[in-house]
Design a protein around this motif. Structure first.
Motif, PDB file in Angstrom:
ATOM      1  N   ALA A 724      -4.711   9.653  13.300  1.00 57.70           N
ATOM      2  CA  ALA A 724      -4.407   9.588  14.735  1.00 57.70           C
ATOM      3  C   ALA A 724      -3.542   8.367  15.056  1.00 57.70           C
ATOM      4  N   ILE A 725      -3.854   7.232  14.422  1.00 59.48           N
ATOM      5  CA  ILE A 725      -3.061   6.015  14.666  1.00 59.48           C
ATOM      6  C   ILE A 725      -1.634   6.218  14.163  1.00 59.48           C
ATOM      7  N   ASN A 726      -1.503   6.769  12.960  1.00 54.25           N
ATOM      8  CA  ASN A 726      -0.157   7.000  12.420  1.00 54.25           C
ATOM      9  C   ASN A 726       0.625   7.983  13.300  1.00 54.25           C
ATOM     10  N   ALA A 727      -0.079   8.975  13.850  1.00 64.79           N
ATOM     11  CA  ALA A 727       0.592   9.934  14.731  1.00 64.79           C
ATOM     12  C   ALA A 727       1.048   9.237  16.014  1.00 64.79           C
ATOM     13  N   ALA A 728       0.245   8.313  16.509  1.00 61.57           N
ATOM     14  CA  ALA A 728       0.563   7.642  17.773  1.00 61.57           C
ATOM     15  C   ALA A 728       1.724   6.660  17.614  1.00 61.57           C
ATOM     16  N   LEU A 729       1.723   5.938  16.499  1.00 61.38           N
ATOM     17  CA  LEU A 729       2.657   4.814  16.357  1.00 61.38           C
ATOM     18  C   LEU A 729       3.851   5.124  15.476  1.00 61.38           C
ATOM     19  N   GLY A 730       3.771   6.218  14.701  1.00 59.79           N
ATOM     20  CA  GLY A 730       4.826   6.473  13.729  1.00 59.79           C
ATOM     21  C   GLY A 730       4.744   5.515  12.548  1.00 59.79           C
ATOM     22  N   THR A 731       3.557   5.013  12.287  1.00 58.91           N
ATOM     23  CA  THR A 731       3.345   4.071  11.176  1.00 58.91           C
ATOM     24  C   THR A 731       2.929   4.830   9.922  1.00 58.91           C
ATOM     25  N   GLU A 732       2.797   4.088   8.830  1.00 61.93           N
ATOM     26  CA  GLU A 732       2.300   4.653   7.568  1.00 61.93           C
ATOM     27  C   GLU A 732       1.124   3.818   7.080  1.00 61.93           C
ATOM     28  N   LEU A 733       0.104   3.673   7.923  1.00 62.36           N
ATOM     29  CA  LEU A 733      -1.086   2.943   7.488  1.00 62.36           C
ATOM     30  C   LEU A 733      -1.755   3.748   6.386  1.00 62.36           C
ATOM     31  N   ARG A 734      -2.147   3.058   5.303  1.00 65.90           N
ATOM     32  CA  ARG A 734      -2.767   3.763   4.181  1.00 65.90           C
ATOM     33  C   ARG A 734      -4.035   3.072   3.698  1.00 65.90           C
ATOM     34  N   HIS A 735      -4.696   2.375   4.589  1.00 61.67           N
ATOM     35  CA  HIS A 735      -5.929   1.716   4.155  1.00 61.67           C
ATOM     36  C   HIS A 735      -6.908   1.581   5.315  1.00 61.67           C
ATOM     37  N   VAL A 736      -8.150   1.388   4.954  1.00 59.10           N
ATOM     38  CA  VAL A 736      -9.179   0.975   5.913  1.00 59.10           C
ATOM     39  C   VAL A 736      -9.900  -0.231   5.327  1.00 59.10           C
ATOM     40  N   PRO A 737     -10.437  -1.107   6.182  1.00 60.68           N
ATOM     41  CA  PRO A 737     -10.341  -1.047   7.633  1.00 60.68           C
ATOM     42  C   PRO A 737      -8.929  -1.420   8.109  1.00 60.68           C
ATOM     43  N   ALA A 738      -8.462  -0.697   9.137  1.00 61.88           N
ATOM     44  CA  ALA A 738      -7.168  -0.999   9.746  1.00 61.88           C
ATOM     45  C   ALA A 738      -7.430  -1.963  10.894  1.00 61.88           C
ATOM     46  N   MET A 739      -7.344  -3.251  10.599  1.00 56.10           N
ATOM     47  CA  MET A 739      -7.627  -4.276  11.594  1.00 56.10           C
ATOM     48  C   MET A 739      -6.410  -4.442  12.505  1.00 56.10           C
ATOM     49  N   PRO A 740      -6.600  -4.981  13.711  1.00 56.71           N
ATOM     50  CA  PRO A 740      -5.462  -5.185  14.609  1.00 56.71           C
ATOM     51  C   PRO A 740      -4.313  -5.937  13.935  1.00 56.71           C
ATOM     52  N   GLU A 741      -4.642  -6.895  13.074  1.00 56.55           N
ATOM     53  CA  GLU A 741      -3.618  -7.664  12.358  1.00 56.55           C
ATOM     54  C   GLU A 741      -2.745  -6.720  11.524  1.00 56.55           C
ATOM     55  N   HIS A 742      -3.392  -5.759  10.844  1.00 52.16           N
ATOM     56  CA  HIS A 742      -2.654  -4.826   9.988  1.00 52.16           C
ATOM     57  C   HIS A 742      -1.829  -3.854  10.830  1.00 52.16           C
ATOM     58  N   ILE A 743      -2.358  -3.493  11.972  1.00 53.82           N
ATOM     59  CA  ILE A 743      -1.666  -2.495  12.795  1.00 53.82           C
ATOM     60  C   ILE A 743      -0.376  -3.084  13.372  1.00 53.82           C
ATOM     61  N   LEU A 744      -0.439  -4.331  13.845  1.00 57.41           N
ATOM     62  CA  LEU A 744       0.798  -4.956  14.322  1.00 57.41           C
ATOM     63  C   LEU A 744       1.814  -5.066  13.179  1.00 57.41           C
ATOM     64  N   ALA A 745       1.328  -5.421  11.983  1.00 59.74           N
ATOM     65  CA  ALA A 745       2.238  -5.548  10.845  1.00 59.74           C
ATOM     66  C   ALA A 745       2.833  -4.186  10.485  1.00 59.74           C
TER      67      ALA A 745
END
Lengths: 752, 286
Positions: A724-745
């Motif tokens: 859902a986060i990747n769909a919202a932001l167009g990011t390629e997050l590939r890990h958990v936990p996805a902390m706010p620090e990682h999401i901004l990066a």
């Protein structure tokens, strides 16, 4: 499908009160830290500080009157100095060599906690470090030239193969690749671990907070060298466990036992504080998955190729079985002719990682489900369509070679989930929201998965579990099982199963305390096996009891509760009670070949589709889960409130796993944020409305067609949220936990 | 462990003069978290029963808040909600409800954590603290009270008695935001309180108080100067960030990273200034 069609009809619509509810709500339930005995001593544990090395000496400050204290070291172990698990590699107390910081070296006890604290400060353990640097990550451990903890730093190396990935690669249109990681996770049960040991009537008696009384019993027999009948284990009311009290209670029990044996049988309490519990007890295995998916341009999976690795920590403990569950679930509930999953459990210098709800499956399912969304984006196919196109249907063969049988239908599960959350409307609405340039972005994501119930492979055959019923002249039916209540609702579910099988009121059934002197070994309380496996054994026992009452006490073929009780009073007994036992029966055709990873790994699966909706603050990277929909096919719901509670609780734990719970390791390899102020779990303010929906096709091997559900809800939230986060932001997050620090990066890394 | 529980301020001050090692304790929500709070040899001066240090009253200059006033009282107090809405907000964001029922404003100041939730607001509001001692009261501007990590300007024999908060300008923008990983009960990674009034070239008040980006709660003076020194419009983002960089000393620690803190601090400053950026000014009726 369960063979006994009369079972469970009519469906249960009511949810009677929990058996364990009143005592917990009123505060009368007694946890181990509430107990006290005359003359009881308080124990403490002194541990290694370096991440591997040698204990050179132990110095005791002369200013302390040591004669007042009970002090135990490795030389006081009468039996085998190893914690009895799959292997015997982990010492109960370190002699010289050790592998991680936090290993127990000295145990000490005194009646006065303040005197105990003074003595703890006056013991100095001198350690010599290893000459090589410690290894703390999977990739470091596997690299040549780093410190070796075991040969090659690999505890187990498994391979599950179906078809040929190599052949499929030759003619595949699209290949998607990615590397995925999951972090450790702390259970954070409300009650820290603890045990009280004492010698009573020449029997070593240990009671405390635990999941598996007979595991603790076996460990005590090995370490004390006492005969089995002179060791007794009792469960106290247990304030949560989630797998965290599967294995470690054996350590604390052995420690408390060694102290009480040296103290001449005086009771010794060894109760951990929160900081000690968080620093030294096992957590969820961190993982790293390299996923390669091959698909046709219309999104049909041609191959699944996965290199899965988990960090086992410094000793083997339960890692082989965590790994095998992770490997079997790695390729998901998908139809694919060519599958290769390699799984390795790797040794590092962290304290051992261990059992945690899901047991390897949340790790490998996360990787596959997030990779599937990556594949969907690459192919330009909607994530729900890609899944519906590939999910297993009756008649298909699973990646492990198991034939899927009806009446369950995963398409129906997906369809209900999409409809219940209005998936397509939401996806469209969030797309519009994001285009409007506000301070937040919104997204929707899903995961489809299944979770096998019971021990993996031939595990249930090896366990040979037994459970029984005891009835007295008043007709009160008592369940005899070593299965433990830890908040999951086991007492309520099993009581309902027995009441239903006996056709008597729920109130007429009660539970005997899990006490190895009184109850048979029903196996450990783990692996989503309680309802399905132990429930089925108890249903058998109930049928045996009815047969006995008919044969010996003239119970009519159709009877009222009064007639049942009257028959119980007529049963001929020597001591006023009648006991019937039943044993596990393995479902026919469920064979498993451990060497090839082919066959039927589990008697039944629960199937699910979870949908997460999120909102991300683009200024801070904070994520809020707006809504959550959990649809699952569980065979049959026994107790609606308990079942829904399991799903809701698992989803909450999954939200924490995805967004909040970051175990930070210090330079010594132990958890550094070992306080509830710094290890962040969600509070009620972080939890969205959770819509829980069940489908009940009665496909499971348990009573009335029930499958296990305890671990299932841990698997889906993390991938659904990251998708859902990747769909919202167009990011390629590939890990958990996805902390706010990682999401901004991750937002910075986006290609415009 | 010893426990002194005076009923009057004079009595408390006399005890403190006699036993300078006494640890003052009010709600106890910070002191009791320390695992050794009950250790032998510790001596506490419980202020909970001391009369006259609790409550909010209005003076011609502003509000006077007793040091023993709890977070719950502050969060709900009609005068605080009317005149100091950012303080009401920070009080409601402190800990959990049960904590708010015991925790006091004085305790939150005296614990001197750089991550405390209320100090940034008091800095933005230009508060003064009043320290009581046998020699009489002493007023200190709050912006000069924190001398280093977990240190204050409290002298031996002194007890924090009151906090004076001057009335903010009438048409001011009161901003408070706390960023922690979760929505409640977290220790902040960044906290910002701002009091902004006026307009570019004619600012009446520009104050930014921060939590968790330096060794103490801090007032961002360079940032404020950059804004007030700009006659037309707001400074460019790069100028704001450069000035903010001079004010703060963000670090990596167990809760977050220096990079995240710098970045989010800047984003919060932008959010606080948004009314001027978007509409050319702040409309109090808004």
């Amino acid at each position: 499908m369960h063979e006994d069609d009369t079972f469970g009809a009519p469906p249960v619509q009511e949810s009677p009160l929990r058996k364990d509810g009143t005592g917990k709500v009123r505060g009368t339930a007694r946890y181990v830290a509430d107990l006290s005995y005359p003359g009881m001593l308080h124990g403490a544990t002194l541990r290694t500080r370096l991440p591997g090395g040698t204990v050179v000496s132990i110095m005791f400050d002369e200013r302390i009157p040591w004669r007042e204290y009970v002090v135990v070291t490795a030389k006081d172990v009468p039996g085998v100095n190893a914690v009895k698990m799959i292997d015997q590699d982990q010492p109960v107390l370190v002699e010289t060599q050790f592998r991680h910081a936090g290993e127990p070296v000295v145990l000490i006890a005194h009646q006065d906690p303040e005197a105990l604290a003074r003595a703890v400060a006056a013991i100095h353990i001198e350690e010599r470090a290893c000459t090589t640097a410690p290894v703390f990550t999977i990739d470091d451990a596997l690299q040549a030239g780093t410190r070796r903890i075991v040969a090659g730093n690999v505890y187990r190396d498994y391979l599950m193969v179906k078809g040929s990935v190599t052949d499929a690669e030759a003619d595949t249109c699209h290949v998607f690749e990615g590397e995925y990681q999951t972090g450790a996770q702390e259970h954070l049960y409300i009650e820290p671990q603890g045990m009280i040991a004492r010698v009573e009537d020449n029997v070593l008696t240990v009671e405390g907070s635990l999941q598996c009384p007979y595991y603790v019993h076996a460990a005590l027999v090995a370490v004390t060298a006492l005969p089995e009948e002179r060791v007794r284990v009792q469960q106290c009311t247990t304030g949560g466990a989630f797998g965290g009290k599967e294995e470690y209670p054996s350590h604390i029990a052995c420690h408390a036992a060694l102290l009480t044996l040296k103290a001449g049988g005086r009771p010794v309490a060894l109760i951990y504080r929160r900081s000690e519990d968080m620093a030294v007890t096992p957590k969820r295995h961190p993982s790293r998955s390299r996923v390669r998916l091959g698909a046709t341009s219309d999104g049909r999976l041609r191959f699944i190729d996965i290199d899965f690795a988990i960090d086992g920590g410094a000793y083997l403990t339960l890692s082989p079985v965590v790994l095998s569950r992770g490997v079997i679930h790695a390729a998901g509930p998908y139809r694919c002719d060519n599958v290769r999953v390699r799984g390795r459990a790797v040794a590092t210098n962290h304290p051992p990682f261990g059992a945690f709800r899901g047991f390897g499956a949340p790790q490998s399912i996360f990787a596959l489900e997030v990779a599937l969304d990556g594949l969907a984006r690459a192919l330009g196919i909607a994530p729900d369509v890609l899944r519906a196109r590939n999910v297993l249907a009756p008649g298909d063969v699973s990646p492990a070679g198991q034939k899927i049988e009806g009446p369950l239908d995963m398409q129906r599960v997906i369809a209900q989930a999409l409809e219940a959350c209005r998936y397509h409307d939401k996806a469209e609405a969030y797309h519009r929201w994001n285009a409007a340039g506000r301070a937040t972005r919104k997204g929707i994501g899903l995961a489809t998965f299944y979770h096998g119930a019971g021990f993996t492979g031939n595990g249930e055959l090896t366990l040979r579990s037994r459970a029984g019923l005891r009835v007295n002249a008043a007709g009160v039916v008592e369940i005899l099982t070593s299965t433990t209540e830890m908040g999951q609702g086991m007492q309520t579910t099993l009581s309902w199963i027995v009441a239903e099988a006996l056709r008597i009121p729920y109130e007429g059934v009660c539970m005997a305390r899990p006490d190895t002197r009184d109850v048979p070994n029903s196996g450990p309380t783990v692996a989503s096996r309680t309802c399905m496996v132990v429930g089925a054994i108890l249903a058998q026992a109930a049928h045996k009891l009815i047969a006995r009452l008919r044969a010996d006490a003239a119970l009519p073929s159709s009877y009222s509760y009064d007639e049942f009780r009257a028959a119980c009073a007529r049963l001929p007994t020597a001591d006023g009670v009648t006991t019937v036992m039943a044993d596990y029966r393995h479902p026919a055709g469920n064979d498993w070949d451990e060497s090839t990873f082919q066959g039927s790994p589990y008697a039944s699966f629960a199937w699910a589709c979870y949908v997460a909706e999120v909102e991300i603050d683009t200024m801070t990277g904070e994520v809020r889960v707006l809504d959550f929909t959990a649809v699952q096919e569980v065979g049959r719901v026994i107790h609606p409130t308990v079942a829904a509670g399991q799903i809701e609780g698992g989803v909450v734990q999954g939200i924490g796993y995805a967004l909040f719970e970051e175990v930070r390791f210090g330079a010594d390899g132990q958890m550094a944020n070992n306080r509830v102020t710094n290890y962040i779990i969600p509070t009620s303010a972080d939890i969205p409305p959770i819509q829980v929906l069940f489908q009940e096709s009665r496909h499971g091997a348990g009573p009335g067609g029930a499958a296990g559900i305890g671990e299932l809800p841990m698997d889906g939230p993390a991938p659904a949220i990251i998708n859902a986060i990747n769909a919202a932001l167009g990011t390629e997050l590939r890990h958990v936990p996805a902390m706010p620090e990682h999401i901004l990066a991750a937002m910075d890394r986006r290609t415009p | 462990m010893s426990w002194y529980a005076p009923r009057h301020l004079d009595e408390a001050l006399a005890l403190l003069a006699e036993h300078p090692g006494l640890i003052p304790i009010a709600g106890g929500t910070d002191v009791m978290v320390d695992g050794n709070a009950g250790a032998a040899g510790r001596e506490y001066l419980s202020l909970a029963g001391v009369a006259g240090l609790r409550g909010v009253r209005e003076t011609p200059a502003g509000l006077v808040i007793g040091a023993l006033t709890t977070m719950t009282e502050i969060g709900r107090h009609p005068l605080v909600c009317r005149d100091l809405p950012a303080l009401a907000a920070s009080a409601r964001a402190t800990g959990a409800v049960a904590i708010q029922n015991r925790a006091t404003l004085g305790g939150n100041i005296m614990n001197a954590s750089p991550a405390a939730d209320n100090p940034p607001v008091l800095l933005a509001y230009g508060a003064l603290v009043v320290l009581m001692s046998a020699a009489g009261p002493r007023r200190v501007p709050y912006a000069r009270f924190h001398s280093g990590y977990k240190e204050t300007g409290r002298r031996p024999g002194e007890i924090l008695g009151e906090i004076l908060v001057p009335f903010p300008p009438l048409r001011a923008h009161h901003y408070f935001r706390k960023v922690g990983t979760r929505r409640a009960q977290s220790i902040s990674k960044v906290g910002l309180a701002a009091l902004l009034a006026g307009r570019p070239g004619a600012w009446e008040c520009v104050r930014f108080g921060f939590a968790s980006i330096a060794a103490t709660p801090i007032l961002a003076c360079a940032l404020a100067a950059t804004i007030t020194d700009t006659d037309h419009g707001l400074p460019r983002d790069e100028e704001l960030a450069e000035a903010l960089g001079r004010d703060i000393a963000a670090r990596d620690d167990i809760r977050s990273t220096a990079d995240y803190r710098r970045r989010v601090a800047m984003n919060l400053v932008r959010e606080a200034l948004a009314p001027w950026r978007l509409q050319g000014g702040f409309d109090a009726s808004n």
